[in-house]
Enzyme design. Structure first.
Site, PDB file in Angstrom:
ATOM      1  N   LYS A 183       0.837  -1.206   0.000  1.00 20.53           N
ATOM      2  CA  LYS A 183       0.000   0.000   0.000  1.00 20.53           C
ATOM      3  C   LYS A 183       0.871   1.255   0.000  1.00 20.53           C
ATOM      4  O   LYS A 183       0.651   2.182  -0.768  1.00 20.53           O
ATOM      5  CB  LYS A 183      -0.937  -0.007   1.197  1.00 20.53           C
ATOM      6  CG  LYS A 183      -1.876   1.201   1.246  1.00 20.53           C
ATOM      7  CD  LYS A 183      -2.803   1.153   2.450  1.00 20.53           C
ATOM      8  CE  LYS A 183      -3.852   0.091   2.296  1.00 20.53           C
ATOM      9  NZ  LYS A 183      -4.861   0.134   3.383  1.00 20.53           N
ATOM     10  N   HIS A 198      -0.386 -38.211  12.725  1.00 20.83           N
ATOM     11  CA  HIS A 198       0.836 -38.889  13.175  1.00 20.83           C
ATOM     12  C   HIS A 198       1.748 -37.920  13.921  1.00 20.83           C
ATOM     13  O   HIS A 198       2.944 -38.193  14.079  1.00 20.83           O
ATOM     14  CB  HIS A 198       1.551 -39.501  11.965  1.00 20.83           C
ATOM     15  CG  HIS A 198       0.712 -40.505  11.237  1.00 20.83           C
ATOM     16  ND1 HIS A 198       0.688 -41.835  11.583  1.00 20.83           N
ATOM     17  CD2 HIS A 198      -0.172 -40.350  10.218  1.00 20.83           C
ATOM     18  CE1 HIS A 198      -0.165 -42.482  10.773  1.00 20.83           C
ATOM     19  NE2 HIS A 198      -0.692 -41.603   9.951  1.00 20.83           N
ATOM     20  N   GLY A 218      -5.273  -5.312   5.080  1.00 19.40           N
ATOM     21  CA  GLY A 218      -4.376  -6.222   4.374  1.00 19.40           C
ATOM     22  C   GLY A 218      -4.827  -7.660   4.401  1.00 19.40           C
ATOM     23  O   GLY A 218      -4.742  -8.374   3.398  1.00 19.40           O
ATOM     24  N   ARG A 219      -5.307  -8.132   5.544  1.00 15.27           N
ATOM     25  CA  ARG A 219      -5.689  -9.541   5.658  1.00 15.27           C
ATOM     26  C   ARG A 219      -6.999  -9.853   4.944  1.00 15.27           C
ATOM     27  O   ARG A 219      -7.416 -11.005   4.884  1.00 15.27           O
ATOM     28  CB  ARG A 219      -5.757  -9.955   7.122  1.00 15.27           C
ATOM     29  CG  ARG A 219      -6.611  -9.068   8.017  1.00 15.27           C
ATOM     30  CD  ARG A 219      -6.314  -9.378   9.478  1.00 15.27           C
ATOM     31  NE  ARG A 219      -6.985  -8.511  10.429  1.00 15.27           N
ATOM     32  CZ  ARG A 219      -6.551  -7.310  10.803  1.00 15.27           C
ATOM     33  NH1 ARG A 219      -5.447  -6.817  10.256  1.00 15.27           N
ATOM     34  NH2 ARG A 219      -7.193  -6.607  11.703  1.00 15.27           N
ATOM     35  N   GLU A 256      10.080  -5.240   4.247  1.00 14.57           N
ATOM     36  CA  GLU A 256      10.402  -6.512   3.596  1.00 14.57           C
ATOM     37  C   GLU A 256      10.086  -6.469   2.101  1.00 14.57           C
ATOM     38  O   GLU A 256      10.873  -6.938   1.259  1.00 14.57           O
ATOM     39  CB  GLU A 256       9.620  -7.659   4.252  1.00 14.57           C
ATOM     40  CG  GLU A 256       9.922  -7.861   5.727  1.00 14.57           C
ATOM     41  CD  GLU A 256       8.982  -7.105   6.638  1.00 14.57           C
ATOM     42  OE1 GLU A 256       8.862  -7.487   7.803  1.00 14.57           O
ATOM     43  OE2 GLU A 256       8.350  -6.104   6.180  1.00 14.57           O
ATOM     44  N   GLU A 270      -4.501 -11.652  14.149  1.00 17.88           N
ATOM     45  CA  GLU A 270      -4.250 -10.234  13.937  1.00 17.88           C
ATOM     46  C   GLU A 270      -5.521  -9.420  14.169  1.00 17.88           C
ATOM     47  O   GLU A 270      -5.469  -8.268  14.598  1.00 17.88           O
ATOM     48  CB  GLU A 270      -3.722  -9.988  12.522  1.00 17.88           C
ATOM     49  CG  GLU A 270      -3.162  -8.581  12.299  1.00 17.88           C
ATOM     50  CD  GLU A 270      -2.356  -8.473  11.013  1.00 17.88           C
ATOM     51  OE1 GLU A 270      -1.153  -8.777  11.035  1.00 17.88           O
ATOM     52  OE2 GLU A 270      -2.951  -8.092   9.980  1.00 17.88           O
ATOM     53  N   LYS A 329       7.239  -3.291  13.635  1.00 21.09           N
ATOM     54  CA  LYS A 329       7.807  -2.657  12.441  1.00 21.09           C
ATOM     55  C   LYS A 329       8.644  -1.441  12.830  1.00 21.09           C
ATOM     56  O   LYS A 329       9.750  -1.235  12.324  1.00 21.09           O
ATOM     57  CB  LYS A 329       6.676  -2.221  11.495  1.00 21.09           C
ATOM     58  CG  LYS A 329       5.933  -3.345  10.805  1.00 21.09           C
ATOM     59  CD  LYS A 329       4.861  -2.748   9.899  1.00 21.09           C
ATOM     60  CE  LYS A 329       4.033  -3.817   9.222  1.00 21.09           C
ATOM     61  NZ  LYS A 329       2.961  -3.228   8.383  1.00 21.09           N
TER      62      LYS A 329
END
Length: 550
Positions: free
Chosen positions: A207, A385, A268-269, A213, A354, A513
């Site tokens: 955005k 398992h 964002g999510r 990152e 979040e 951040k």
């Protein structure tokens, strides 16, 4: 919602009800009611929810529904869809549902209907996908694109990556899509070393066009491209962006016509449904992408219009509240029995944790009850398992969601019947458990002496009475995957509404951040670590020493 949650009369009634039934065994309820499966079973948007294996009675659900109404859940849902400022800390609406709105209803933000811009963006996405998939848009050497690298993190990564995997059968393999998120030299190296810069398209998803990152990875990809035959003049042919910062994207070298918008009213999510889903649309085709949106829209309409008692996201939200706040459970297992859905637990981790990992209510006061659980899980039957041992015999239980298509895209022999049988038997075992007498009889049947059987039986006792949902659908299609993801979005939102927290901000993420920048400066010798706590300062020094060893 002026009355604190735990002071509500209905909350006290639920507490008394919990005291009355929490030691009862679900298996007895099934024996007493041969209609229990039908009673606690619901279909919506092509999905079916069996919630009969929960520690609930009809009275439990009636009381939980009263709680939902006491918290004005219908009005809060209406506010969500109508664009009210439900994200109060940032004074924004949360209108991801507008991105998949196939109705004629306008969606108003600041007095303006956003639907024309949403539809225009979808049309631009269609044109973009058409040019790439039909090989009309080519690289600098006139080679068609064989690979797309999506550069993003968080919601710009997890949702699209999940959907790309879930809808792999709809990918015609014309173009390979890669997702680059982690700020780790190993990740970018493993992606780029197999690619040809002449036939690779990069989509930068940020955005602000400044996420640490994402920007670092984008710059590294840009340099890789320039160092392997591309030129600055060629950048517009190989880079596109999804960003609100058009100026920075153009400065990077991206043509303005290849920059797609991001809106403040989409978190964002929840951004999979926007141009963030562009790499997915390229992989599966715009028609399939639209069908995924239609599946989500069908679940939106169900959530918006269905009565509370028949509302799938609301029911799942209330079950979560029941376990978190009355049983004291702090985790939830997500168990997809479909290889293509293996990315679902990771996406739901971000979506749920979040959104509702909050200890401050929307009124700015610290809550005095538990909120969002820890979300974990993995694909079946691998987990059987590993961590299913804890689900069956651990000292605490985690409610589990078993998720499965009833038909496979790859019907080999009786593989899928075996896979489904594993899911059904695991939920059955969580329900029934194994008594000590059953364990003794089992040992005796295996040829043990009575003493040996009694000694071993205690280790083999499984308490059962451990709750689970089963969510199933005919096949993993774009429509069903869209509906499934939207189901969990609305479940999480409804829980946040009941708990009175803002499910649409993430200030805890922002703190990390901000601190990361000062730590990076210390690691690179541009600032002192003296102001840090002794642990962080010591770790910074350890990093520096180990660099000197190389």
């Amino acid at each position: 919602m002026s009355t604190p949650l735990q002071r509500l009369d209905i909350w006290q009634q639920l507490q008394h009800h919990f005291t009355d039934i929490h030691q009862q065994h679900m298996l007895d309820w099934f024996k007493q009611d041969n209609q229990r499966f039908d009673r606690f079973n619901l279909e919506a948007a092509g999905l079916t929810l069996d919630y009969s294996k929960n520690r609930i009675t009809t009275e439990t659900m009636a009381l939980l529904m009263q709680l939902a109404k006491k918290r004005d859940l219908p009005a809060q849902i209406k506010a969500l869809f109508e664009g009210e400022l439900v994200n109060r800390s940032e004074q924004r609406p949360a209108l991801h549902t507008a991105l998949r709105n196939f109705s004629d209803r306008p969606v108003i933000v600041d007095g303006v209907d956003v639907m024309p811009e949403v539809r225009d963006t979808m049309n631009r996405m269609e044109e973009f996908c058409w040019k790439v998939r039909r090989k009309h848009w080519r690289g600098y050497s006139n080679k068609p694109f064989t690979d797309v690298v999506s550069i993003g993190i968080g919601g710009s990564f997890l949702g699209p990556k999940l959907a790309s995997s879930a809808l792999k059968p709809y990918n015609d393999n014309q173009i390979n899509v890669h997702y680059l998120a982690n700020i780790d030299g190993s990740h970018i190296t493993e992606i780029l070393k197999h690619l040809n810069p002449e036939s690779t398209l990069f989509i930068v998803q940020s955005k602000s066009f400044g996420t640490q990152e994402t920007l670092k990875n984008a710059l590294a990809c840009r340099q890789w491209f320039l160092s392997n035959g591309g030129s600055v003049a060629d950048l517009p042919k190989h880079f596109a962006a999804v960003s609100a910062n058009v100026e920075k994207a153009v400065e990077f070298g991206i043509a303005k016509e290849n920059i797609f918008p991001m809106w403040d009213w989409v978190g964002g999510r929840y951004s999979l449904w926007s141009a963030i889903g562009l790499p997915l649309a390229i992989a599966i085709g715009i028609d399939n992408f639209r069908e995924m949106l239609r599946g989500a829209h069908a679940m939106d309409e169900h959530f918006r219009t269905a009565p509370m008692e028949k509302n799938m996201p609301v029911i799942m939200a209330l079950l979560g509240v029941w376990y978190v706040n009355f049983f004291g459970i702090n985790s939830q297992a997500i168990l997809p029995y479909d290889h293509y859905l293996r990315g679902l637990p990771a996406h739901l981790q971000q979506l749920d944790m979040e959104s509702n990992g909050k200890s401050i209510g929307i009124d700015g006061r610290k809550v005095d009850y538990h909120t969002g659980p820890i979300i974990w899980g993995g694909v079946g039957s691998n987990g059987q398992h590993a961590y299913h041992q804890l689900l069956h015999q651990g000292t605490h239980f985690s409610p589990s969601d078993f998720i499965m298509p009833m038909r496979s895209h790859n019907p080999i022999d009786n593989f899928h019947a075996m896979l489904v049988s594993n899911a059904l038997s695991q939920s059955q075992a969580l329900l029934t458990g194994k008594t000590e007498q059953q364990a003794i009889d089992e040992c005796l049947a295996a040829g043990m002496s009575e003493g040996e059987a009694i000694a071993l039986a205690a280790q083999k006792v499984i308490p059962g009475n451990r709750p689970s949902n089963t969510i199933y659908f005919p096949k993993s299609t774009p429509h069903s995957i869209g509906a499934l993801i939207a189901l969990y979005e609305h479940k999480v939102a409804a829980q946040g509404m009941i708990w009175g927290v803002n499910s649409f901000d993430q200030w805890g993420v922002e703190l990390g951040k901000d601190m990361g920048n000062s730590v990076l400066a210390a690691l690179e010798g541009e600032a002192s670590s003296a102001a840090f706590d002794s642990s962080t300062s010591g770790l910074v020094q350890a990093y520096k020493k180990m660099q000197d060893l190389l």
